[in-house]
Scaffold this motif. Sequence first.
Motif, PDB file in Angstrom:
ATOM      1  N   ARG A   9       8.082   2.204   5.021  1.00 16.41           N
ATOM      2  CA  ARG A   9       9.288   2.971   4.721  1.00 16.41           C
ATOM      3  C   ARG A   9       8.905   4.222   3.944  1.00 16.41           C
ATOM      4  NH1 ARG A   9      14.996   0.424   2.543  1.00 16.41           N
ATOM      5  NH2 ARG A   9      16.170   2.370   2.438  1.00 16.41           N
ATOM      6  N   ARG A  10       9.621   5.313   4.236  1.00 15.01           N
ATOM      7  CA  ARG A  10       9.307   6.590   3.598  1.00 15.01           C
ATOM      8  C   ARG A  10      10.201   6.833   2.396  1.00 15.01           C
ATOM      9  NH1 ARG A  10       8.394  12.524   6.340  1.00 15.01           N
ATOM     10  NH2 ARG A  10       8.717  13.764   4.443  1.00 15.01           N
ATOM     11  N   PHE A  14       7.431  16.383  -1.702  1.00 15.22           N
ATOM     12  CA  PHE A  14       6.435  15.317  -1.660  1.00 15.22           C
ATOM     13  C   PHE A  14       6.977  14.185  -0.802  1.00 15.22           C
ATOM     14  CE2 PHE A  14       5.671  17.461  -5.736  1.00 15.22           C
ATOM     15  CZ  PHE A  14       4.326  17.770  -5.588  1.00 15.22           C
ATOM     16  N   GLY A  15       6.155  13.725   0.129  1.00 18.99           N
ATOM     17  CA  GLY A  15       6.518  12.589   0.960  1.00 18.99           C
ATOM     18  C   GLY A  15       5.596  11.425   0.683  1.00 18.99           C
ATOM     19  N   GLY A  16       6.120  10.229   0.814  1.00 17.63           N
ATOM     20  CA  GLY A  16       5.306   9.046   0.609  1.00 17.63           C
ATOM     21  C   GLY A  16       5.695   7.933   1.564  1.00 17.63           C
ATOM     22  N   VAL A  17       4.737   7.094   1.933  1.00 16.49           N
ATOM     23  CA  VAL A  17       4.979   5.936   2.788  1.00 16.49           C
ATOM     24  C   VAL A  17       4.527   4.683   2.064  1.00 16.49           C
ATOM     25  CG1 VAL A  17       4.315   4.746   4.903  1.00 16.49           C
ATOM     26  CG2 VAL A  17       4.846   7.172   4.973  1.00 16.49           C
ATOM     27  N   ILE A  18       5.422   3.694   2.000  1.00 15.48           N
ATOM     28  CA  ILE A  18       5.108   2.389   1.411  1.00 15.48           C
ATOM     29  C   ILE A  18       4.960   1.392   2.551  1.00 15.48           C
ATOM     30  CG2 ILE A  18       5.912   0.551  -0.105  1.00 15.48           C
ATOM     31  CD1 ILE A  18       7.506   2.672  -1.640  1.00 15.48           C
ATOM     32  N   TRP A  50       0.851  -1.188   0.000  1.00 12.82           N
ATOM     33  CA  TRP A  50       0.000   0.000   0.000  1.00 12.82           C
ATOM     34  C   TRP A  50       0.888   1.240   0.000  1.00 12.82           C
ATOM     35  CZ3 TRP A  50      -0.417  -4.144   3.222  1.00 12.82           C
ATOM     36  CH2 TRP A  50      -1.568  -4.933   3.115  1.00 12.82           C
ATOM     37  N   ALA A  51       0.375   2.350  -0.479  1.00 14.20           N
ATOM     38  CA  ALA A  51       1.156   3.593  -0.530  1.00 14.20           C
ATOM     39  C   ALA A  51       0.260   4.792  -0.232  1.00 14.20           C
ATOM     40  CB  ALA A  51       1.808   3.768  -1.900  1.00 14.20           C
ATOM     41  N   ARG A  52       0.869   5.819   0.364  1.00 15.27           N
ATOM     42  CA  ARG A  52       0.187   7.080   0.651  1.00 15.27           C
ATOM     43  C   ARG A  52       1.145   8.216   0.350  1.00 15.27           C
ATOM     44  NH1 ARG A  52      -0.201  10.385   5.224  1.00 15.27           N
ATOM     45  NH2 ARG A  52       1.061   8.897   6.429  1.00 15.27           N
ATOM     46  N   ALA A  53       0.645   9.362  -0.150  1.00 11.71           N
ATOM     47  CA  ALA A  53       1.507  10.491  -0.522  1.00 11.71           C
ATOM     48  C   ALA A  53       0.902  11.798  -0.029  1.00 11.71           C
ATOM     49  CB  ALA A  53       1.711  10.542  -2.030  1.00 11.71           C
ATOM     50  N   ALA A  60       1.029  14.941  -7.519  1.00 11.17           N
ATOM     51  CA  ALA A  60       2.050  13.890  -7.573  1.00 11.17           C
ATOM     52  C   ALA A  60       1.451  12.622  -7.002  1.00 11.17           C
ATOM     53  CB  ALA A  60       3.291  14.301  -6.781  1.00 11.17           C
ATOM     54  N   GLN A  61       1.940  11.483  -7.502  1.00 11.92           N
ATOM     55  CA  GLN A  61       1.405  10.204  -7.068  1.00 11.92           C
ATOM     56  C   GLN A  61       2.542   9.191  -6.955  1.00 11.92           C
ATOM     57  OE1 GLN A  61      -1.499   8.378  -9.734  1.00 11.92           O
ATOM     58  NE2 GLN A  61      -2.753   7.795  -7.981  1.00 11.92           N
ATOM     59  N   LEU A  62       2.491   8.372  -5.924  1.00 13.30           N
ATOM     60  CA  LEU A  62       3.475   7.312  -5.709  1.00 13.30           C
ATOM     61  C   LEU A  62       2.890   6.014  -6.262  1.00 13.30           C
ATOM     62  CD1 LEU A  62       6.154   6.392  -4.485  1.00 13.30           C
ATOM     63  CD2 LEU A  62       4.986   6.165  -2.288  1.00 13.30           C
ATOM     64  N   VAL A  63       3.524   5.480  -7.323  1.00 17.99           N
ATOM     65  CA  VAL A  63       3.009   4.298  -8.019  1.00 17.99           C
ATOM     66  C   VAL A  63       3.868   3.089  -7.669  1.00 17.99           C
ATOM     67  CG1 VAL A  63       2.549   3.260 -10.274  1.00 17.99           C
ATOM     68  CG2 VAL A  63       2.116   5.705  -9.898  1.00 17.99           C
TER      69      VAL A  63
END
Length: 474
Positions: free
Chosen positions: A227-228, A193-197, A171-174, A243-246
């Motif tokens: 993890r970020r 931009f920050g993201g968490v996987i 799963w991912a969130r941004a 922006a999107q984390l794919v």
Amino acid sequence: MKSVGLARRAAAFGASSAVLAAMVTGLVSGPAQAATPAAAGKAAPAAAAGQAGHKPKVSITAPKASTGDYQGTCPVKVNFSSTIKVAVKGKTELAYRWVHGDGSKGKVKVVKLKGHGNKYVKVKESLTFNGDVKGWEAVQVLGPRKAVSKKGYFSVSCANGDHGDDNVRVWARAWADPDSYVGPCTPGDKIDFGGVIKVNRPTWVKYRWVLNGDVVDSGTIKVWDSRRVDLGYSPRHSQRGWAQLVIVGPDEGASNRADYKVWCKDESPSVKVSATNLVTGTNHDGCKVGANANINSTGAARVKYVWSVNGTPVAKDEAVFAGAGTKNVVLADQVLAGDAKNGGKITLSVFGPDNNDSITQTYAACEAKASVSAVRVVGQRNDMCKDSRGPGVDFSATLHTTASATVKYHWMVNGKQDGPQLERKVDGDLDVTWGIGGTHGASETSGSIELVIDSPNSASSGATAFVKTCPPVA
């Protein structure tokens, strides 16, 4: 059954057979060893040292791993090290052991120390791992004073296998920080931009950052639980976007869209920053100093700032203003040493897009506090025995101050002042001595002795009893 369960848990960590045996043996046999004569013999000297008087101070650094976050082929050997600091006064024995993240404990080791002052003992341990593991190591001191270090964390990720797994879920969130920027569009990151996987089990994850429909960054990382990952963007004109984390593999998916907007404004009128209302505070308990102040901005800006104590930078950060306003910033307590204990200056320097500013304020000197150790018997003079007197006795005690100070004190023998009031300059620790003559018409000298501090504060060593006897006549 207990040892079998431990072996299975340790095997899941991927440790070598030798290490697994040591970890299981250390955990199962540890309590039994404490009851054996051999184990009791190791613990007794440390206990005796503690009962004899003041227990030496002990401090331990958090263990460091030679490869704290290892990624590569396995098996791999990871070395751990830590330093134990013991304040030695005479002789003592240091007893310690390694404590493992799976709950097991290593064998107790004993190091003999002697002398005066701080002694540093570097302890080491090596473990070999054959598979993925994530855990920690710590050092436990059993004597002369019980203490446990902070945990030293490490991880091993073996890259000599297939990372794919049909049962893995990702799963991912941004998000955008800030999600709105107003100011000059000059080179340099404006939107972060920050993201968490997140994963349901440890695995390698391949990902991409997509900005307004275009792939702008990608990578492959090992994720244990979460993890970020980050992306910086510096727009050159006013715009709105996302922006999107794919996630590319082993699972497929994408985060939410992190929306942002940018308004590029001309540099005129210019944004002015300033530093005001600086307040310092001296913490006399431990001799520390802290401060707080206001940073002001006339418009949207990213303002960097630096704290300095007596001209030396000690902390730095930045404050982001979406528009005109004031932000209060704080300098956490800083431990003072040397001349800085006697007072000094704290400066806050701010750096804006169009100007810089600073403000300086003095801080008060630390108020010294004095204390004293228990009195120790350090010598016996038998020459007085020839004159039908008991032996002379010599004593020592350690004066301690939190800052440089003049200490006034006197000695008490059998509850009465013996000699005049004395005065010594002390900055830290200082040993002082005293001696008394033998008792007339007796073959022994006995009683109690005490050191009393009169200034800068009142303190006492407490009474120490003593008995010294003349040696038999040959």
